[in-house]
Motif scaffolding. Sequence first.
Motif, short mmCIF file in Angstrom:
data_model
loop_
_atom_site.label_atom_id
_atom_site.label_comp_id
_atom_site.label_asym_id
_atom_site.label_seq_id
_atom_site.Cartn_x
_atom_site.Cartn_y
_atom_site.Cartn_z
N ALA A 127 49.27 42.75 60.18
CA ALA A 127 47.93 43.19 59.78
C ALA A 127 48.06 44.34 58.79
CB ALA A 127 47.13 43.63 61.00
N VAL A 128 47.15 44.39 57.85
CA VAL A 128 47.12 45.50 56.89
C VAL A 128 46.46 46.69 57.54
CG1 VAL A 128 46.18 46.28 54.68
CG2 VAL A 128 47.04 43.94 54.92
N LYS A 129 47.14 47.82 57.48
CA LYS A 129 46.55 49.03 58.04
C LYS A 129 45.33 49.42 57.23
CE LYS A 129 50.73 50.91 60.15
NZ LYS A 129 51.63 52.07 60.26
N LYS A 130 44.27 49.76 57.92
CA LYS A 130 43.03 50.10 57.25
C LYS A 130 43.20 51.35 56.41
CE LYS A 130 40.19 46.94 58.93
NZ LYS A 130 41.11 46.10 59.66
N GLY A 131 42.70 51.30 55.21
CA GLY A 131 42.78 52.46 54.32
C GLY A 131 41.51 52.56 53.51
N ILE A 132 41.58 53.29 52.42
CA ILE A 132 40.43 53.45 51.54
C ILE A 132 40.44 52.32 50.53
CG2 ILE A 132 39.33 54.94 49.84
CD1 ILE A 132 40.65 57.30 51.27
N VAL A 133 39.34 51.61 50.42
CA VAL A 133 39.25 50.49 49.50
C VAL A 133 38.28 50.85 48.40
CG1 VAL A 133 38.62 48.07 49.23
CG2 VAL A 133 39.71 48.83 51.34
N GLY A 134 38.74 50.79 47.16
CA GLY A 134 37.87 51.08 46.02
C GLY A 134 37.23 49.82 45.51
N GLY A 135 35.96 49.90 45.14
CA GLY A 135 35.27 48.73 44.62
C GLY A 135 34.81 48.95 43.20
N VAL A 136 34.58 47.86 42.49
CA VAL A 136 34.08 47.94 41.12
C VAL A 136 32.77 47.16 41.07
CG1 VAL A 136 34.53 47.41 38.71
CG2 VAL A 136 36.42 48.02 40.21
N LYS A 137 31.71 47.82 40.68
CA LYS A 137 30.41 47.15 40.59
C LYS A 137 30.07 46.86 39.13
CE LYS A 137 28.48 48.98 44.86
NZ LYS A 137 27.33 49.66 45.49
N ASN A 138 29.09 45.97 38.95
CA ASN A 138 28.63 45.62 37.61
C ASN A 138 29.77 45.13 36.73
OD1 ASN A 138 26.00 46.49 38.31
ND2 ASN A 138 26.56 48.59 37.84
N TRP A 139 30.59 44.22 37.29
CA TRP A 139 31.74 43.71 36.55
C TRP A 139 31.27 42.85 35.39
CZ3 TRP A 139 32.99 38.43 36.32
CH2 TRP A 139 32.22 37.60 37.13
N LEU A 140 32.14 42.73 34.39
CA LEU A 140 31.82 41.98 33.18
C LEU A 140 32.84 40.88 32.95
CD1 LEU A 140 31.15 45.05 30.85
CD2 LEU A 140 29.42 43.68 32.01
N SER A 141 32.43 39.85 32.26
CA SER A 141 33.40 38.84 31.83
C SER A 141 34.26 39.45 30.73
CB SER A 141 32.67 37.60 31.30
OG SER A 141 32.04 37.90 30.06
N PHE A 142 35.38 38.81 30.43
CA PHE A 142 36.26 39.31 29.37
C PHE A 142 35.51 39.40 28.04
CE2 PHE A 142 39.25 38.46 25.89
CZ PHE A 142 40.14 39.52 26.07
N SER A 143 34.73 38.37 27.71
CA SER A 143 33.97 38.37 26.45
C SER A 143 33.00 39.54 26.40
CB SER A 143 33.21 37.05 26.30
OG SER A 143 34.11 35.96 26.23
N GLN A 144 32.34 39.82 27.54
CA GLN A 144 31.40 40.94 27.58
C GLN A 144 32.14 42.27 27.45
OE1 GLN A 144 29.70 39.86 31.39
NE2 GLN A 144 27.75 39.33 30.46
N GLU A 145 33.29 42.39 28.11
CA GLU A 145 34.09 43.62 28.01
C GLU A 145 34.46 43.90 26.55
OE1 GLU A 145 36.50 43.70 32.27
OE2 GLU A 145 37.37 42.68 30.55
N MET A 146 34.93 42.86 25.87
CA MET A 146 35.36 43.03 24.49
C MET A 146 34.19 43.33 23.56
SD MET A 146 38.60 42.89 24.68
CE MET A 146 38.39 43.59 26.33
N LYS A 147 33.05 42.70 23.84
CA LYS A 147 31.85 42.95 23.02
C LYS A 147 31.42 44.40 23.14
CE LYS A 147 27.22 41.14 22.10
NZ LYS A 147 26.18 40.14 22.50
N MET A 148 31.48 44.94 24.38
CA MET A 148 31.11 46.33 24.59
C MET A 148 32.05 47.28 23.84
SD MET A 148 29.91 46.77 28.54
CE MET A 148 29.70 48.53 28.27
N LEU A 149 33.30 46.87 23.70
CA LEU A 149 34.29 47.70 23.00
C LEU A 149 34.27 47.47 21.49
CD1 LEU A 149 37.30 47.27 25.47
CD2 LEU A 149 35.89 49.32 25.15
#
Length: 254
Positions: free
Chosen positions: A86-108
């Motif tokens: 079993a994986v020992k419970k720890g701090i899990v970070g999440g990412v919200k409002n994820w983007l597709s690769f095309s959207q990521e590149m467009k924003m950049l």
Amino acid sequence: MRYQRTKEQRMSMKLDPNSEKPLHIQAEEVLRKLIESEEYKNGKLLPNEVLLSEQLNISRNTLRQAINKLVFEGLLVRKKGHGTRAVKKGIVGGVKNWLSFSQEMKMLGIEIKNFELHVSFKKPSEEICTFFKIDPEKGTKCMVLERVRGNKEYPFVSFISYFNPNIPLTGDEDFAQPLYGILENKYNIIVKTSKEEVTARLAGEFIAEKLDIKSSDPILIRKRFVYDVNGTPIEYNIGYYRADSFTYTIEAER
């Protein structure tokens, strides 16, 4: 030791071969309860697959389906030559409002170029079968989209995507268009959730050739597991990124 055998014998009584619920789902539920117990929470190894499948009275393939699901969810970790724990419970970070690769590149402000684009139909690996809930013995094939992408000057990422075989993709779609736009406009599939894993390694000869780097150069590997608004798994994606062109940023609030 006697207490452990007794507990695992009780586990085997929980599987009902006459139930409408598949055996691998029943086994998964038993394992979830098992790894919540104090001894397994503290890092004790699970019994090996041979012993565990005998105790649950199921095949090793069925047991492996259940274990793979929990490994995918990050509840179990399996190390070759050591076993599964079993994986020992720890701090899990999440990412919200994820983007597709095309959207990521467009924003950049980066204009994307496809250096390679291949479509094929392949039998998925055991891990991908588990993700899509495919019976590996049926020989079902998934559509696979492989792309090497970058800016106008050079490629910086190699993608391979497997798609749920229930989506009627033909391979004739215009994949120069944004992928999730195709799924929404043509197949009424709206993606919503992405779970991701990011690891690092050296490129190796195969990826190095695709990304125009040395085999000893570092790359980042980004696995993305994509689900639609109903929680149905849609895409299993692996991206191999040039480390000198990709930074993964997580923003967290408290």
